[in-house]
Design an enzyme around this catalytic site. Structure first.
Site, PDB file in Angstrom:
ATOM      1  N   TYR A 124       0.834  -1.194   0.000  1.00  0.00           N
ATOM      2  CA  TYR A 124       0.000   0.000   0.000  1.00  0.00           C
ATOM      3  C   TYR A 124       0.875   1.254   0.000  1.00  0.00           C
ATOM      4  O   TYR A 124       1.951   1.268   0.608  1.00  0.00           O
ATOM      5  CB  TYR A 124      -0.894   0.033   1.240  1.00  0.00           C
ATOM      6  CG  TYR A 124      -2.003  -0.977   1.243  1.00  0.00           C
ATOM      7  CD1 TYR A 124      -3.231  -0.699   0.637  1.00  0.00           C
ATOM      8  CD2 TYR A 124      -1.844  -2.211   1.869  1.00  0.00           C
ATOM      9  CE1 TYR A 124      -4.268  -1.623   0.651  1.00  0.00           C
ATOM     10  CE2 TYR A 124      -2.872  -3.145   1.881  1.00  0.00           C
ATOM     11  CZ  TYR A 124      -4.075  -2.845   1.276  1.00  0.00           C
ATOM     12  OH  TYR A 124      -5.088  -3.768   1.283  1.00  0.00           O
ATOM     13  N   TYR A 163       0.022  -9.980   0.265  1.00  0.00           N
ATOM     14  CA  TYR A 163       1.007  -9.356   1.138  1.00  0.00           C
ATOM     15  C   TYR A 163       0.990 -10.012   2.524  1.00  0.00           C
ATOM     16  O   TYR A 163      -0.027 -10.575   2.955  1.00  0.00           O
ATOM     17  CB  TYR A 163       0.779  -7.849   1.263  1.00  0.00           C
ATOM     18  CG  TYR A 163      -0.560  -7.436   1.810  1.00  0.00           C
ATOM     19  CD1 TYR A 163      -0.832  -7.426   3.181  1.00  0.00           C
ATOM     20  CD2 TYR A 163      -1.568  -7.014   0.952  1.00  0.00           C
ATOM     21  CE1 TYR A 163      -2.054  -7.030   3.685  1.00  0.00           C
ATOM     22  CE2 TYR A 163      -2.809  -6.614   1.436  1.00  0.00           C
ATOM     23  CZ  TYR A 163      -3.034  -6.627   2.799  1.00  0.00           C
ATOM     24  OH  TYR A 163      -4.252  -6.230   3.287  1.00  0.00           O
TER      25      TYR A 163
END
Length: 255
Positions: A124, A163
Site C-alpha cells: 500500500y 502481502y
C-alpha cells in the site's frame, strides 16, 4: 507462544465444523462473521465489547460534521486508477465492474463507491505499510465513482498482489480490493472486500474464513468475465454488491 499457519488452519476448521453442526441442528445460517472470531487475532484484540451507542434526538445532526460529496466532486478519471499519474503503473491491468443492488435485485442509483488496494507487488502507498516490496510511483491505489441508473459501477486498475501481515507466523492475505459504500448519508457507510477467483490463499486467511457460511463467502469472490475484458488493454472481472437480504454481500463489522 508462536502461532503458526498450521495452528490457524486448525482453528478455522474447528470453527467451520462447529458452524455447520449448529446449522444442521436447526440454527439459522449467518452471513456475517463474529467480531471476536478467534483465528483473526488482531480483531479479537480490538473489536467492540460494548453495545453500539445509538444516535439520539436528531440522527441527521451527525451529518453536519461528516464529509459530504456531490456529483461535481467525482470526475470521469476518478474510477481509473491507472491514469492518476504521469506514467503507467506496473502490473496486470484489470477492469472490475458490477451493480449495486438492494435485497430485491433493484438498482441502487447515485451511490458513491470508493476503492483502495495494494499495488501489484502487494504494498500500500501508506507510511504504515513497511512491507519490503517496491512502491510504484505511478500507482497510489485509490479511486471512486458513482453508480449509474442501473446501479452499475466500473473501475480500471491493476490486480493487487498478496502481502504478509502479522496475525500469525507466515500469514499472507489473498489479493483483494477494499470497497466503501456511502449510501445516502455518511453515517450509512459500509465496507467490504472483493477477492479474485481460485486464490490458493483463501483457505489460510482468517479474515475471509471468518465468514463461516460457504455461500456467503463465495459471494465475496469476483468472477472472470471475458466480455468485460478489453482487447489489448485489460482482463475483466464482474462483482455485484447486494446490500441486504439472503443474498447480501458480507460487510465488515456485520450489521
Amino acid at each position: 507462544m508462536t502461532v503458526t499457519q498450521t495452528g490457524i488452519d486448525r482453528e478455522i476448521a474447528q470453527h467451520r465444523a462447529a458452524y455447520e453442526k449448529a446449522v444442521a441442528d436447526g440454527a439459522p445460517r449467518t452471513h456475517h462473521p463474529a467480531r471476536d472470531y478467534p483465528p483473526y487475532r488482531s480483531s479479537v484484540l480490538r473489536h467492540p465489547r460494548k453495545p453500539l451507542v445509538a444516535v439520539r434526538h436528531d440522527p441527521e445532526a451527525v451529518e453536519l460534521a461528516s464529509p459530504v460529496f456531490g456529483e461535481t466532486d467525482v470526475t470521469e478519471l476518478d474510477n481509473d486508477l491507472t491514469r492518476r499519474h504521469q506514467g503507467e503503473p506496473l502490473g496486470e491491468r484489470i477492469t472490475v465492474s458490477g451493480r449495486l443492488l438492494d435485497r430485491g435485485g433493484r438498482p441502487v442509483r447515485g451511490q458513491l463507491i470508493e476503492v483502495w488496494q495494494a499495488n501489484a507487488s502487494g504494498r500500500y502507498a501508506h507510511q504504515r505499510d513497511q512491507h519490503p516490496a517496491p512502491l510504484d510511483p505511478n500507482f497510489t491505489g485509490v479511486g471512486r465513482t458513482l453508480t449509474g441508473d442501473d446501479g452499475g459501477y466500473t473501475f480500471t486498475t491493476v490486480k493487487p498482489g498478496a502481502y504478509p501481515w502479522r496475525n500469525h507466523t507466515n500469514a499472507w492475505r489473498p489479493a483483494h480490493i477494499h470497497f466503501s459504500l456511502f449510501g445516502s448519508a455518511f453515517a450509512q457507510r459500509l465496507i467490504t472486500q472483493m477477492y479474485f477467483p481460485n486464490d490458493p490463499l483463501f483457505a489460510h486467511d482468517p479474515i475471509l474464513q471468518s465468514v463461516t457460511d460457504d455461500a456467503a463467502r463465495r459471494r465475496l469472490v469476483a468472477g472472470y468475465d471475458h466480455d468485460l475484458s478489453k482487447p489489448e488493454w485489460s482482463l475483466g472481472y464482474r462483482w455485484d454488491i447486494v446490500l441486504d437480504g439472503p443474498a447480501a454481500t458480507w460487510i465488515e463489522e456485520g450489521r
